[in-house]
Design a protein around this motif. Structure first.
Motif, mmCIF file in Angstrom:
data_model
loop_
_atom_site.group_PDB
_atom_site.id
_atom_site.type_symbol
_atom_site.label_atom_id
_atom_site.label_comp_id
_atom_site.label_asym_id
_atom_site.label_seq_id
_atom_site.Cartn_x
_atom_site.Cartn_y
_atom_site.Cartn_z
ATOM 1 N N LEU A 5 3.994 16.567 -6.637
ATOM 2 C CA LEU A 5 3.371 15.518 -5.624
ATOM 3 C C LEU A 5 4.265 14.861 -5.189
ATOM 4 O O LEU A 5 5.726 14.978 -5.872
ATOM 5 C CB LEU A 5 2.469 14.326 -7.099
ATOM 6 C CG LEU A 5 1.726 14.821 -7.822
ATOM 7 C CD1 LEU A 5 1.997 13.970 -9.104
ATOM 8 C CD2 LEU A 5 0.660 14.283 -7.018
ATOM 9 N N ARG A 6 3.602 14.155 -3.739
ATOM 10 C CA ARG A 6 4.968 13.544 -2.980
ATOM 11 C C ARG A 6 4.402 12.432 -3.044
ATOM 12 O O ARG A 6 3.115 11.808 -2.382
ATOM 13 C CB ARG A 6 5.615 14.831 -1.702
ATOM 14 C CG ARG A 6 5.594 16.034 -2.307
ATOM 15 C CD ARG A 6 6.308 16.736 -0.921
ATOM 16 N NE ARG A 6 6.952 17.951 -1.523
ATOM 17 C CZ ARG A 6 5.886 19.599 -1.783
ATOM 18 N NH1 ARG A 6 4.472 19.156 -1.615
ATOM 19 N NH2 ARG A 6 6.567 20.429 -2.000
ATOM 20 N N MET A 7 5.349 11.650 -1.950
ATOM 21 C CA MET A 7 5.590 10.381 -1.872
ATOM 22 C C MET A 7 5.573 10.293 0.083
ATOM 23 O O MET A 7 5.762 11.028 0.237
ATOM 24 C CB MET A 7 6.175 9.289 -2.042
ATOM 25 C CG MET A 7 5.715 8.891 -3.696
ATOM 26 S SD MET A 7 4.286 8.362 -4.585
ATOM 27 C CE MET A 7 3.624 6.890 -3.123
ATOM 28 N N LEU A 8 4.511 9.823 0.340
ATOM 29 C CA LEU A 8 4.512 10.186 2.355
ATOM 30 C C LEU A 8 5.135 8.946 2.530
ATOM 31 O O LEU A 8 4.843 7.504 2.465
ATOM 32 C CB LEU A 8 2.690 9.852 2.378
ATOM 33 C CG LEU A 8 3.008 9.662 4.001
ATOM 34 C CD1 LEU A 8 3.075 11.293 4.844
ATOM 35 C CD2 LEU A 8 1.378 9.270 4.749
ATOM 36 N N PRO A 9 6.388 9.383 3.405
ATOM 37 C CA PRO A 9 6.756 8.031 4.077
ATOM 38 C C PRO A 9 6.184 7.151 4.945
ATOM 39 O O PRO A 9 5.540 7.711 6.204
ATOM 40 C CB PRO A 9 8.126 8.233 4.474
ATOM 41 C CG PRO A 9 8.306 9.779 3.774
ATOM 42 C CD PRO A 9 6.879 10.484 3.883
ATOM 43 N N LEU A 10 5.703 6.216 5.149
ATOM 44 C CA LEU A 10 4.514 5.419 6.347
ATOM 45 C C LEU A 10 5.521 4.768 7.579
ATOM 46 O O LEU A 10 6.037 3.844 7.236
ATOM 47 C CB LEU A 10 4.071 4.217 5.205
ATOM 48 C CG LEU A 10 3.020 4.714 4.477
ATOM 49 C CD1 LEU A 10 2.611 3.625 3.561
ATOM 50 C CD2 LEU A 10 1.750 5.320 5.169
ATOM 51 N N LEU A 11 5.099 5.163 8.524
ATOM 52 C CA LEU A 11 5.749 4.878 9.712
ATOM 53 C C LEU A 11 4.619 3.714 10.364
ATOM 54 O O LEU A 11 4.216 3.320 9.769
ATOM 55 C CB LEU A 11 5.458 5.966 10.845
ATOM 56 C CG LEU A 11 6.337 6.012 11.670
ATOM 57 C CD1 LEU A 11 7.806 5.526 12.248
ATOM 58 C CD2 LEU A 11 6.054 6.227 13.213
ATOM 59 N N ARG A 30 8.959 3.335 6.000
ATOM 60 C CA ARG A 30 9.225 2.946 4.608
ATOM 61 C C ARG A 30 8.402 4.075 3.345
ATOM 62 O O ARG A 30 7.768 3.774 3.952
ATOM 63 C CB ARG A 30 8.702 1.779 5.021
ATOM 64 C CG ARG A 30 9.157 0.942 6.058
ATOM 65 C CD ARG A 30 10.946 0.216 5.682
ATOM 66 N NE ARG A 30 11.822 -0.942 5.959
ATOM 67 C CZ ARG A 30 12.532 -0.570 7.461
ATOM 68 N NH1 ARG A 30 12.358 0.780 7.726
ATOM 69 N NH2 ARG A 30 13.090 -1.307 8.055
ATOM 70 N N PRO A 31 8.919 3.095 2.528
ATOM 71 C CA PRO A 31 8.131 3.584 1.002
ATOM 72 C C PRO A 31 6.787 3.170 1.253
ATOM 73 O O PRO A 31 5.901 4.152 0.679
ATOM 74 C CB PRO A 31 9.345 3.500 -0.190
ATOM 75 C CG PRO A 31 10.856 3.233 0.906
ATOM 76 C CD PRO A 31 9.991 2.592 1.683
ATOM 77 N N THR A 47 0.906 -1.843 -0.023
ATOM 78 C CA THR A 47 0.598 -0.110 0.395
ATOM 79 C C THR A 47 1.122 0.905 -0.025
ATOM 80 O O THR A 47 1.964 1.467 0.560
ATOM 81 C CB THR A 47 -1.188 0.048 1.284
ATOM 82 O OG1 THR A 47 -2.282 -1.286 1.006
ATOM 83 C CG2 THR A 47 -1.905 1.218 1.250
ATOM 84 N N ALA A 48 0.465 1.948 -0.865
ATOM 85 C CA ALA A 48 1.649 3.421 -1.275
ATOM 86 C C ALA A 48 0.320 4.702 -1.322
ATOM 87 O O ALA A 48 -1.365 4.823 -1.256
ATOM 88 C CB ALA A 48 2.388 2.860 -2.317
ATOM 89 N N VAL A 49 0.743 5.769 -0.473
ATOM 90 C CA VAL A 49 0.216 7.075 -0.335
ATOM 91 C C VAL A 49 1.264 8.282 -1.158
ATOM 92 O O VAL A 49 2.212 8.396 -0.391
ATOM 93 C CB VAL A 49 0.018 7.608 0.408
ATOM 94 C CG1 VAL A 49 -0.455 9.101 1.141
ATOM 95 C CG2 VAL A 49 -0.849 5.859 1.921
ATOM 96 N N ALA A 50 0.428 8.819 -2.381
ATOM 97 C CA ALA A 50 1.046 10.417 -3.029
ATOM 98 C C ALA A 50 -0.074 11.360 -2.297
ATOM 99 O O ALA A 50 -1.330 11.108 -1.786
ATOM 100 C CB ALA A 50 1.252 9.814 -4.200
ATOM 101 N N TYR A 51 0.495 12.076 -2.185
ATOM 102 C CA TYR A 51 -0.167 13.306 -1.751
ATOM 103 C C TYR A 51 0.305 15.203 -2.423
ATOM 104 O O TYR A 51 1.826 15.449 -3.226
ATOM 105 C CB TYR A 51 -0.242 13.896 -0.629
ATOM 106 C CG TYR A 51 1.080 14.405 0.654
ATOM 107 C CD1 TYR A 51 1.400 15.886 0.584
ATOM 108 C CD2 TYR A 51 2.152 13.369 0.125
ATOM 109 C CE1 TYR A 51 2.550 16.107 1.103
ATOM 110 C CE2 TYR A 51 3.350 14.457 1.015
ATOM 111 C CZ TYR A 51 3.173 15.304 1.299
ATOM 112 O OH TYR A 51 4.232 15.000 2.217
#
Length: 602
Positions: free
Chosen positions: A32-38, A49-50, A18-22
């Protein structure tokens, strides 16, 4: 859609990751950026982690200390479960407690997707006392983790920045039917989010558009057809996007979507595990049911390392595979073996992507009377056979291809698909254009966020709408005949491409609605009958699939009694979030909404 929200957020709720961009719309030049996920990476420790591996581990009280699985925002909860990196890494050692492929189960019409059925117990495996969860619940836990990770980083001291207040787009397979889409929305709602759905292949294409800017018009031209080939951990998704022209401008339209094919990286991991298990057996080492599942998870990591295209270091010739022992009576200690690059490429390329003709079709096998209750995997593992059927059904030949999904990181697999498509071309002098520049792991999340900008008027929109045509089953009025059921017709209530936020009504024709007693309603769909209009009657249901039945008792209308038949006309509504509603409307404007079954079909 929340047009006043500060952030536009794209969530790729993947089968494996699962990935998140915002996008922060308040920036002068929104980027556009990716949210690193704790996430928990080992008991008592969390790191960014990415991506968030889409795995849920249901721990026993004896495995970890109380609170060791709490992420930073949940200190003191003493959670008995974890999602993400540690769940995946630890879970393959104890697979009876690991939930994986929740999204594939979410799209499985043959089970009750709201019942606690995960993790499943393989036939012959010993029973384990473990909490079980439903596919909806496990999906909701991944989304809850995304919500909390976002709030922990982005909304500290600013309640207006909480994820629940943002414009959120959640991706689903293009092949998901109306029920699976509704369940996905339900999982998001359970996590406290309002979302808009977007098909994953479209999101991947939006990502490519976002990276190209105006340059995409120099690569694609009128009459080009782009195949989006999205092969992830659990599913294979095909979509076609056509390039047209209106008033001198290029326009994009999604013109075809494939069926839901449960064929992907999970199948490949099983094949590799079976190969290694045979080799171990030849040397006298036999695995029990749980060790076999552990071997599958171990093969996943080895496969990904060996198929990497060299962008993250030199290519490897082999990868170690480890399976823990299960006691003195089976194997006393750890089992070590290895995957070799040559074996992986031969098994996967030739086994899953064989060269074939354009007239090839997926091969069926004789069904066994009794089966384990598991996912309905495709009978034919050859992706190229399914691709030939998809293009043959829609009578299209692509001029370009865009790859997406973790499986497509394998350069040898991409080459084989291009080689196959080139062999089917009507013009052998024209090579297939391969569209590049996107990240196979992150493109869907990135494209979902970009789509949010497009909805605000900042980009090129792909015309899409519903990915299927939908029909209500109508029982034919005919005299009773011994041993013969009345034939079923299909009435089109939502045509292919019906846009979100629109309604369709079958005007001028009434049907009889049974009220006050149990009755069955049948929802049908087709991914190939793209020309049927609202109200079209289809008598030959050979190319139409049943999605889910609804068995219910509708409340009687005023002045009627149980069993009466009330004249109604039909109205359908594709909601803004991308789900389908079907209404029966009486002459006095009384309405009955049909909610189609999410439980197992008989």
């Amino acid at each position: 859609m929340r047009p006043d929200a500060r952030y536009v957020v794209g969530i790729d709720l993947g089968t494996t990751n699962t990935a998140v961009a915002y996008v922060d719309t308040r920036e002068e030049t929104p980027a556009l950026r990716m949210l690193p996920l704790l996430q928990v990476v080992r008991p008592g420790a969390s790191e960014e982690r990415p991506t968030l591996p889409s795995f849920l581990y249901l721990a026993s009280s004896a495995e970890v200390a109380p609170g060791a699985l709490d992420p930073p925002w949940a200190q003191g909860e003493k959670r008995s479960y974890a999602v993400g990196f540690w769940a995946q890494e630890h879970g393959w050692r104890v697979p009876m407690r690991l939930v994986s492929s929740a999204k594939s189960w979410l799209g499985h019409p043959g089970v009750d997707r709201t019942a606690p059925i995960l993790p499943p117990t393989p036939a012959g495996a010993e029973a384990v006392d473990v909490e079980r969860v439903s596919p909806v619940t496990s999906s909701a836990r991944y989304i809850e983790h995304i919500r909390d990770a976002w709030d922990h980083v982005m909304a500290q001291g600013d309640p207006s920045a909480r994820l629940a207040a943002q414009d959120v787009y959640l991706t689903v397979p293009a092949s998901f039917d109306a029920v699976a889409r509704e369940l996905t929305v339900r999982a998001a709602t359970a996590a406290g989010l309002e979302v808009t759905l977007l098909e994953e292949p479209q999101a991947a294409f939006y990502s490519w558009l976002g990276h190209q800017g105006d340059q995409w018009r120099k690569q694609l031209h009128v009459d080009d057809v782009v195949l989006v080939c999205d092969i992830g951990g659990g599913t294979t998704d095909f979509s076609l996007i056509a390039v047209g022209e209106e008033e001198g401008n290029l326009v994009l339209e999604r013109v075809a979507v494939g069926d839901h094919i449960l064929l992907g990286g999970d199948n490949m991991d099983l094949a590799l595990a079976a190969m290694l298990e045979r080799r171990l057996a030849e040397k006298g080492t036999r695995l029990d049911a749980w060790q076999s599942r552990s071997l599958v998870h171990a093969c996943r990591s080895g496969k990904e390392a060996l198929l990497a295209d060299g962008t993250q270091g030199p290519a490897k010739d082999s990868a170690p595979v480890t399976v823990l022992g299960r006691g003195r009576s089976v194997v006393g200690g750890t089992i070590n073996t290895e995957l070799k690059r040559a074996d992986v490429e031969q098994l996967l390329v030739d086994g899953f992507f064989p060269l074939c003709g354009a007239d090839e079709r997926p091969r069926e096998r004789r069904r066994t009377g009794l089966k384990e209750l598991g996912l309905p995997y495709a009978a034919d593992p050859a992706v190229t056979h399914h691709l030939a059927k998809f293009l043959g059904d829609h009578q299209r030949r692509p001029t370009a291809v865009l790859f997406n999904g973790g499986v497509m990181k394998g350069a040898s697999l991409r080459r084989r698909i291009v080689e196959t498509l080139d062999s089917w071309s009507d013009d052998p002098e024209q090579d297939l254009l391969v569209l590049g520049g996107t990240d196979y792991d992150l493109a869907v999340a990135h494209g979902a966020a970009y789509y949010g900008l497009v909805r605000r008027g900042k980009g090129v929109r792909i015309r899409g709408g519903t990915a299927r045509s939908y029909y209500i089953g109508l029982e034919t009025s005919m005299p009773a005949v011994p041993g013969m059921e009345p034939p079923l017709k299909g009435i089109c209530v939502a045509p292919f491409g019906m846009e979100e936020g629109t309604e369709a009504e079958i005007a001028g024709e009434e049907f009889g609605l049974v009220v006050g007693e149990p009755a069955e309603f049948r929802l049908l769909s087709s991914s190939t009958r793209n020309e049927d209009a609202v109200g079209a009657v289809v008598e030959d249901l050979g190319h139409i699939q049943e999605t889910s039945p609804l068995e219910t008792t509708l409340p009687p209308a005023p002045g009627t009694k149980p069993g009466d038949v009330v004249p109604v006309h039909l109205r359908s509504h594709v909601t803004e979030v991308g789900t389908l509603e079907v209404w029966c409307v009486g002459r006095d404007d009384q309405k009955w909404r049909l909610e189609f079954d999410i439980r197992a079909q008989e």
